[in-house]
Write a protein that holds these residues in place. Sequence first.
Motif, PDB file in Angstrom:
ATOM      1  N   THR A 184      87.025  18.464  -4.277  1.00 29.71           N
ATOM      2  CA  THR A 184      86.459  17.481  -3.200  1.00 29.71           C
ATOM      3  C   THR A 184      85.356  16.236  -3.957  1.00 29.71           C
ATOM      4  O   THR A 184      84.858  15.530  -2.857  1.00 29.71           O
ATOM      5  CB  THR A 184      85.616  18.512  -2.401  1.00 29.71           C
ATOM      6  OG1 THR A 184      84.904  18.773  -2.949  1.00 29.71           O
ATOM      7  CG2 THR A 184      86.137  18.871  -1.399  1.00 29.71           C
ATOM      8  N   THR A 185      84.642  16.688  -5.061  1.00 27.76           N
ATOM      9  CA  THR A 185      83.942  15.083  -5.737  1.00 27.76           C
ATOM     10  C   THR A 185      84.916  14.697  -6.957  1.00 27.76           C
ATOM     11  O   THR A 185      85.756  15.093  -7.062  1.00 27.76           O
ATOM     12  CB  THR A 185      82.941  16.236  -6.205  1.00 27.76           C
ATOM     13  OG1 THR A 185      83.030  16.982  -7.209  1.00 27.76           O
ATOM     14  CG2 THR A 185      82.397  16.736  -5.152  1.00 27.76           C
ATOM     15  N   HIS A 186      83.834  13.193  -7.190  1.00 30.99           N
ATOM     16  CA  HIS A 186      84.188  12.679  -8.357  1.00 30.99           C
ATOM     17  C   HIS A 186      83.566  13.248  -9.243  1.00 30.99           C
ATOM     18  O   HIS A 186      82.212  13.478  -9.453  1.00 30.99           O
ATOM     19  CB  HIS A 186      83.918  11.690  -8.388  1.00 30.99           C
ATOM     20  CG  HIS A 186      84.764  10.620  -9.100  1.00 30.99           C
ATOM     21  ND1 HIS A 186      83.986   9.815 -10.516  1.00 30.99           N
ATOM     22  CD2 HIS A 186      85.807  10.043  -8.985  1.00 30.99           C
ATOM     23  CE1 HIS A 186      84.442   9.017 -10.567  1.00 30.99           C
ATOM     24  NE2 HIS A 186      85.542   8.650 -10.359  1.00 30.99           N
ATOM     25  N   LYS A 187      84.788  12.664 -10.825  1.00 31.15           N
ATOM     26  CA  LYS A 187      83.500  13.380 -11.800  1.00 31.15           C
ATOM     27  C   LYS A 187      82.362  12.961 -12.481  1.00 31.15           C
ATOM     28  O   LYS A 187      81.423  13.498 -12.766  1.00 31.15           O
ATOM     29  CB  LYS A 187      84.593  12.600 -12.975  1.00 31.15           C
ATOM     30  CG  LYS A 187      84.353  13.767 -14.416  1.00 31.15           C
ATOM     31  CD  LYS A 187      85.475  12.711 -15.210  1.00 31.15           C
ATOM     32  CE  LYS A 187      84.787  13.618 -16.732  1.00 31.15           C
ATOM     33  NZ  LYS A 187      86.516  12.563 -17.966  1.00 31.15           N
ATOM     34  N   LYS A 188      81.810  11.858 -11.342  1.00 29.21           N
ATOM     35  CA  LYS A 188      80.755  10.917 -11.692  1.00 29.21           C
ATOM     36  C   LYS A 188      79.674  11.886 -10.921  1.00 29.21           C
ATOM     37  O   LYS A 188      78.402  11.589 -11.088  1.00 29.21           O
ATOM     38  CB  LYS A 188      81.295   9.353 -11.947  1.00 29.21           C
ATOM     39  CG  LYS A 188      81.516   8.496 -12.786  1.00 29.21           C
ATOM     40  CD  LYS A 188      80.958   7.141 -12.414  1.00 29.21           C
ATOM     41  CE  LYS A 188      81.673   6.139 -13.802  1.00 29.21           C
ATOM     42  NZ  LYS A 188      81.856   4.861 -13.319  1.00 29.21           N
ATOM     43  N   GLN A 189      80.052  11.796  -9.594  1.00 30.12           N
ATOM     44  CA  GLN A 189      78.911  12.496  -8.415  1.00 30.12           C
ATOM     45  C   GLN A 189      78.659  14.392  -9.566  1.00 30.12           C
ATOM     46  O   GLN A 189      78.161  14.059  -9.220  1.00 30.12           O
ATOM     47  CB  GLN A 189      79.669  13.053  -7.470  1.00 30.12           C
ATOM     48  CG  GLN A 189      79.519  11.657  -6.614  1.00 30.12           C
ATOM     49  CD  GLN A 189      80.943  11.827  -5.364  1.00 30.12           C
ATOM     50  OE1 GLN A 189      82.135  12.516  -5.275  1.00 30.12           O
ATOM     51  NE2 GLN A 189      80.397  11.448  -4.421  1.00 30.12           N
ATOM     52  N   ARG A 190      79.657  14.723  -9.944  1.00 27.53           N
ATOM     53  CA  ARG A 190      79.529  15.813 -10.618  1.00 27.53           C
ATOM     54  C   ARG A 190      78.074  16.037 -11.679  1.00 27.53           C
ATOM     55  O   ARG A 190      77.606  16.232 -12.006  1.00 27.53           O
ATOM     56  CB  ARG A 190      80.638  16.457 -10.941  1.00 27.53           C
ATOM     57  CG  ARG A 190      81.273  17.126  -9.609  1.00 27.53           C
ATOM     58  CD  ARG A 190      82.797  18.384 -10.503  1.00 27.53           C
ATOM     59  NE  ARG A 190      83.445  17.923 -10.919  1.00 27.53           N
ATOM     60  CZ  ARG A 190      84.625  17.566 -10.897  1.00 27.53           C
ATOM     61  NH1 ARG A 190      85.193  16.705  -9.373  1.00 27.53           N
ATOM     62  NH2 ARG A 190      85.597  16.724 -11.726  1.00 27.53           N
ATOM     63  N   LYS A 191      78.777  14.847 -12.193  1.00 26.75           N
ATOM     64  CA  LYS A 191      77.653  14.679 -13.726  1.00 26.75           C
ATOM     65  C   LYS A 191      76.628  14.257 -12.905  1.00 26.75           C
ATOM     66  O   LYS A 191      75.586  14.760 -13.504  1.00 26.75           O
ATOM     67  CB  LYS A 191      78.092  13.514 -14.492  1.00 26.75           C
ATOM     68  CG  LYS A 191      77.155  13.064 -15.206  1.00 26.75           C
ATOM     69  CD  LYS A 191      77.444  13.377 -16.730  1.00 26.75           C
ATOM     70  CE  LYS A 191      76.795  12.721 -18.197  1.00 26.75           C
ATOM     71  NZ  LYS A 191      76.245  14.104 -18.591  1.00 26.75           N
ATOM     72  N   GLY A 192      75.842  13.348 -12.002  1.00 26.96           N
ATOM     73  CA  GLY A 192      74.707  13.462 -11.292  1.00 26.96           C
ATOM     74  C   GLY A 192      74.323  14.249 -10.142  1.00 26.96           C
ATOM     75  O   GLY A 192      72.829  14.979 -10.542  1.00 26.96           O
TER      76      GLY A 192
END
Lengths: 207, 269
Positions: free
Chosen positions: B81-89
């Motif tokens: 449910t999340t994007h890679k960049k969101q997870r990095k954030g």
Amino acid sequence: MHIKSMLHRLGVAVVAGTMLTAAPALADDEAEHFIQAVLDEAEPYLDAPDQETQFDGIRQLVDKYVDMRRVGLFTLGKYARRITPEQKQVYLPLFKEYATGIYQDSLSTYAGEKLNVTTSIDRSTRDIIVNSEIIDAEPGSQLATMVVHWRVYRTRDGDLTIVDVGADGIWLAIEQLEQFTSVIANNGGPPAGVDALIADLKEQVTE
Amino acid sequence: MTIKIWTLAAFLTLTVGAAHAQISDADDAAAFAEGLKNDGAADEGATNQDPWEGFNRKMFAVNNAIDSAALVPAAKAYRATTHKKQRKGLRNLLANARTPVILINDLLQGEFKRASETASRFAVNTTIGFGGMGDPAERMGIPQHSEDFGQTLAVWGAPPGPYLFMPLMGPSTIRGGVGSIGDIAMDPAVWIRTDAAKYTRYSRAGAAGLALREPLIEPLQDIEDNSLDYYASLRSFYMQSRKREIANGRTNFDDLPDIGDFEEFDELE
């Protein structure tokens, strides 16, 4: 004159002291060249787009350069001397198959990368650690700072072989040794424990 | 391409904390080496470090049951449910929130240069890094480092004690366990006694669990699939990476089991 001779003595003492305390582990050029040649030979395989070619290549290199018999006995730890000849006959080929799979799995991490030898440290004249790093790894990526170590063993005849490989201080054969001895010990020690290990390896290899 | 065992190894090194602290003398590394060298019985190194193996294995089983029933599905859902960049954030945000604890430990260890780096990172990332979602400090050349109270105790000379595996906490030692309790106490958020702060704490703990578990889905599965004894395998990876961490990120080749062990095999035909 007096001061000069004092200084001279001091100088000698400093030099001697440095030699004693620093006693740097020496590099081993031959081992470095050996590993660099293996890495160069591995390069086209690691560059291959498909995993099958990569795995086939790694298997060939492992067959050629890794002394699996020695590693297989090493990973038995103190039980190496208590394994029966019959068990050994079954164990060694199974170990080779298992360890080759781990090498394939681990080394294909570096698919598309180029490894270069950086330094070496000789623990003894027959036991040399060669370090390598990935050149031009993507900055900030995990691979950029990773050091891949090779443990090189020089046989009595002077031939060089690989006996272990590690990354950032974590060695595969040492991890295998801890697993195998744990399996043997938790299954009642030899000979039954060794049979249990052989059964587990069989299962792993055929999976 | 699947993520491989060594990715986990490197990850363990990172999460366990790349300690650059100066560690004085006989410590884990020495104890570990001692164990490994023990009259050629290399495996006793592990058992010496793990006198509570029976208990630890039970806790390991409990952990794995919770892990496969709840954590892995949650981590997979989080990934889906999340994007890679969101997870990095989120990872950045959580790392930034941990900065006060790192700072206190830097100071307790007398690492003033690192303490000032930690403080600068916090200032930069909290402001122009949007509260910590981004990591502009990294690009400015102020690298992140980890530090915890377990490390501080090590610097102060506390022995590691036996290997300890606790459900949800993962591999550690007694010293590491005591250190974790110290770290909780050092977190300013713990001392704010409002309901909002309480919910924030719980959400943060939950988010931290997901953020930590998500990148480990494949590496841990990989190790489990490839090992004959998953418990012993993880213990070895943990002990080896910790040894390096204690040596401040330098790899010490003196502690390896002797190649003499290999040499003797010449006669073992």
